[in-house]
Design a protein around this motif. Sequence first.
Motif, PDB file in Angstrom:
ATOM      1  N   THR A  54       8.259  -5.085   3.734  1.00  0.00           N
ATOM      2  CA  THR A  54       9.292  -3.950   3.565  1.00  0.00           C
ATOM      3  C   THR A  54       9.514  -3.202   2.537  1.00  0.00           C
ATOM      4  OG1 THR A  54      10.852  -5.847   2.895  1.00  0.00           O
ATOM      5  CG2 THR A  54      10.885  -5.382   5.134  1.00  0.00           C
ATOM      6  N   ARG A  55       8.895  -3.790   1.360  1.00  0.00           N
ATOM      7  CA  ARG A  55       8.841  -2.966  -0.174  1.00  0.00           C
ATOM      8  C   ARG A  55       7.589  -2.014  -0.109  1.00  0.00           C
ATOM      9  NH1 ARG A  55      10.358  -7.425  -4.814  1.00  0.00           N
ATOM     10  NH2 ARG A  55      12.749  -7.475  -4.433  1.00  0.00           N
ATOM     11  N   LYS A  56       6.684  -2.595   0.652  1.00  0.00           N
ATOM     12  CA  LYS A  56       5.490  -1.635   0.713  1.00  0.00           C
ATOM     13  C   LYS A  56       5.535  -0.340   1.435  1.00  0.00           C
ATOM     14  CE  LYS A  56       1.284  -0.598  -0.270  1.00  0.00           C
ATOM     15  NZ  LYS A  56       0.802  -0.367  -1.588  1.00  0.00           N
ATOM     16  N   ILE A  57       6.469  -0.631   2.687  1.00  0.00           N
ATOM     17  CA  ILE A  57       6.433   0.414   3.716  1.00  0.00           C
ATOM     18  C   ILE A  57       7.962   1.292   3.216  1.00  0.00           C
ATOM     19  CG2 ILE A  57       5.353  -0.514   5.493  1.00  0.00           C
ATOM     20  CD1 ILE A  57       8.151  -1.143   6.851  1.00  0.00           C
ATOM     21  N   LYS A  58       8.426   0.780   2.162  1.00  0.00           N
ATOM     22  CA  LYS A  58       9.747   1.666   1.695  1.00  0.00           C
ATOM     23  C   LYS A  58      10.949   1.882   2.695  1.00  0.00           C
ATOM     24  CE  LYS A  58       7.105   3.624  -1.798  1.00  0.00           C
ATOM     25  NZ  LYS A  58       6.172   4.659  -2.309  1.00  0.00           N
ATOM     26  N   ARG A  59      11.042   0.716   3.775  1.00  0.00           N
ATOM     27  CA  ARG A  59      12.058   0.583   4.635  1.00  0.00           C
ATOM     28  C   ARG A  59      12.230   2.000   5.624  1.00  0.00           C
ATOM     29  NH1 ARG A  59      17.424  -0.390   1.667  1.00  0.00           N
ATOM     30  NH2 ARG A  59      16.585   1.270   0.372  1.00  0.00           N
ATOM     31  N   ILE A 105       4.952  -4.236  13.025  1.00  0.00           N
ATOM     32  CA  ILE A 105       5.251  -3.026  12.378  1.00  0.00           C
ATOM     33  C   ILE A 105       5.142  -1.960  13.341  1.00  0.00           C
ATOM     34  CG2 ILE A 105       4.935  -1.338  10.589  1.00  0.00           C
ATOM     35  CD1 ILE A 105       3.893  -3.580   8.693  1.00  0.00           C
ATOM     36  N   ASP A 106       6.334  -0.785  13.244  1.00  0.00           N
ATOM     37  CA  ASP A 106       6.134   0.429  13.754  1.00  0.00           C
ATOM     38  C   ASP A 106       6.861   1.461  12.919  1.00  0.00           C
ATOM     39  OD1 ASP A 106       5.526   1.894  15.829  1.00  0.00           O
ATOM     40  OD2 ASP A 106       7.053   1.274  17.181  1.00  0.00           O
ATOM     41  N   GLY A 107       6.672   2.690  13.493  1.00  0.00           N
ATOM     42  CA  GLY A 107       7.190   3.684  12.592  1.00  0.00           C
ATOM     43  C   GLY A 107       6.548   4.128  11.494  1.00  0.00           C
ATOM     44  N   VAL A 108       5.301   3.598  11.086  1.00  0.00           N
ATOM     45  CA  VAL A 108       4.500   4.103   9.830  1.00  0.00           C
ATOM     46  C   VAL A 108       3.085   4.413  10.175  1.00  0.00           C
ATOM     47  CG1 VAL A 108       6.022   2.523   8.237  1.00  0.00           C
ATOM     48  CG2 VAL A 108       4.095   1.819   9.146  1.00  0.00           C
ATOM     49  N   SER A 109       2.331   5.079   9.412  1.00  0.00           N
ATOM     50  CA  SER A 109       1.043   5.433   9.605  1.00  0.00           C
ATOM     51  C   SER A 109       0.224   4.094   9.829  1.00  0.00           C
ATOM     52  CB  SER A 109       0.495   6.392   8.475  1.00  0.00           C
ATOM     53  OG  SER A 109       0.432   5.833   7.551  1.00  0.00           O
ATOM     54  N   MET A 110      -1.087   4.178  10.278  1.00  0.00           N
ATOM     55  CA  MET A 110      -1.971   3.087  10.350  1.00  0.00           C
ATOM     56  C   MET A 110      -2.483   2.678   8.921  1.00  0.00           C
ATOM     57  SD  MET A 110      -5.483   2.470  12.748  1.00  0.00           S
ATOM     58  CE  MET A 110      -6.575   2.504  11.520  1.00  0.00           C
ATOM     59  N   GLU A 111      -2.576   3.503   8.269  1.00  0.00           N
ATOM     60  CA  GLU A 111      -3.043   3.180   6.850  1.00  0.00           C
ATOM     61  C   GLU A 111      -2.264   2.513   6.160  1.00  0.00           C
ATOM     62  OE1 GLU A 111      -3.100   6.405   7.720  1.00  0.00           O
ATOM     63  OE2 GLU A 111      -5.391   6.279   8.484  1.00  0.00           O
ATOM     64  N   LEU A 112      -0.816   2.846   5.967  1.00  0.00           N
ATOM     65  CA  LEU A 112       0.257   2.290   5.151  1.00  0.00           C
ATOM     66  C   LEU A 112       0.682   0.781   6.073  1.00  0.00           C
ATOM     67  CD1 LEU A 112       2.407   2.354   3.072  1.00  0.00           C
ATOM     68  CD2 LEU A 112       3.825   3.481   4.753  1.00  0.00           C
ATOM     69  N   ALA A 113       0.506   0.699   7.328  1.00  0.00           N
ATOM     70  CA  ALA A 113       0.725  -0.526   8.017  1.00  0.00           C
ATOM     71  C   ALA A 113      -0.305  -1.676   7.605  1.00  0.00           C
ATOM     72  CB  ALA A 113       0.685  -0.153   9.564  1.00  0.00           C
ATOM     73  N   LYS A 114      -1.422  -1.074   7.460  1.00  0.00           N
ATOM     74  CA  LYS A 114      -2.650  -2.190   7.292  1.00  0.00           C
ATOM     75  C   LYS A 114      -2.560  -2.577   5.760  1.00  0.00           C
ATOM     76  CE  LYS A 114      -7.425  -2.597   7.980  1.00  0.00           C
ATOM     77  NZ  LYS A 114      -8.779  -2.111   8.377  1.00  0.00           N
ATOM     78  N   ARG A 115      -2.087  -1.664   4.804  1.00  0.00           N
ATOM     79  CA  ARG A 115      -1.738  -2.037   3.545  1.00  0.00           C
ATOM     80  C   ARG A 115      -0.848  -2.918   3.401  1.00  0.00           C
ATOM     81  NH1 ARG A 115      -2.369   3.667   0.192  1.00  0.00           N
ATOM     82  NH2 ARG A 115      -0.729   3.982   2.023  1.00  0.00           N
TER      83      ARG A 115
END
Length: 137
Positions: A54-59, A105-115
């Motif tokens: 949750t911190r990485k995807i910044k909510r 995870i949903d609602g973020v890009s694939m690169e951000l989700a992977k990281r």
Amino acid sequence: MVRPKRTKYRKCQKGRVGGVDPRSDVHFGSYGLKALEPCRITEKQVEACRVAITRKIKRIGKVWIRIFPDIPVSSKPTEVRMGKGKGSVDYWMCRVKAGKIMFEIDGVSMELAKRALELGASKLPVPTIFVMKKKYI
């Protein structure tokens, strides 16, 4: 921490972990974190992984936790003699089979989700893999 509010019995046996999970698809989100081996995961590990994701995807997106630690693990204090019953509940854990989707995870890009999922996977004691939702046509 993630733990049940109440259970039918206070203490239970540890049991064995093994086998392959037949429901190994991403259902809720678009991307998931899949376990490659069977293992036991504690409530602290689940919480540490959730916080890291949750911190990485910044909510921005949404995170689903597909595992729940509902098995109490008891332990006796050190330097206690044999007998006198089972020890008190020390922590909670869940059994994870191979192929189980643990986080989605949903609602973020694939690169951000992977990281984010790779960062969360570093908090877990099991080898994992990044998976995407299957497209049915």
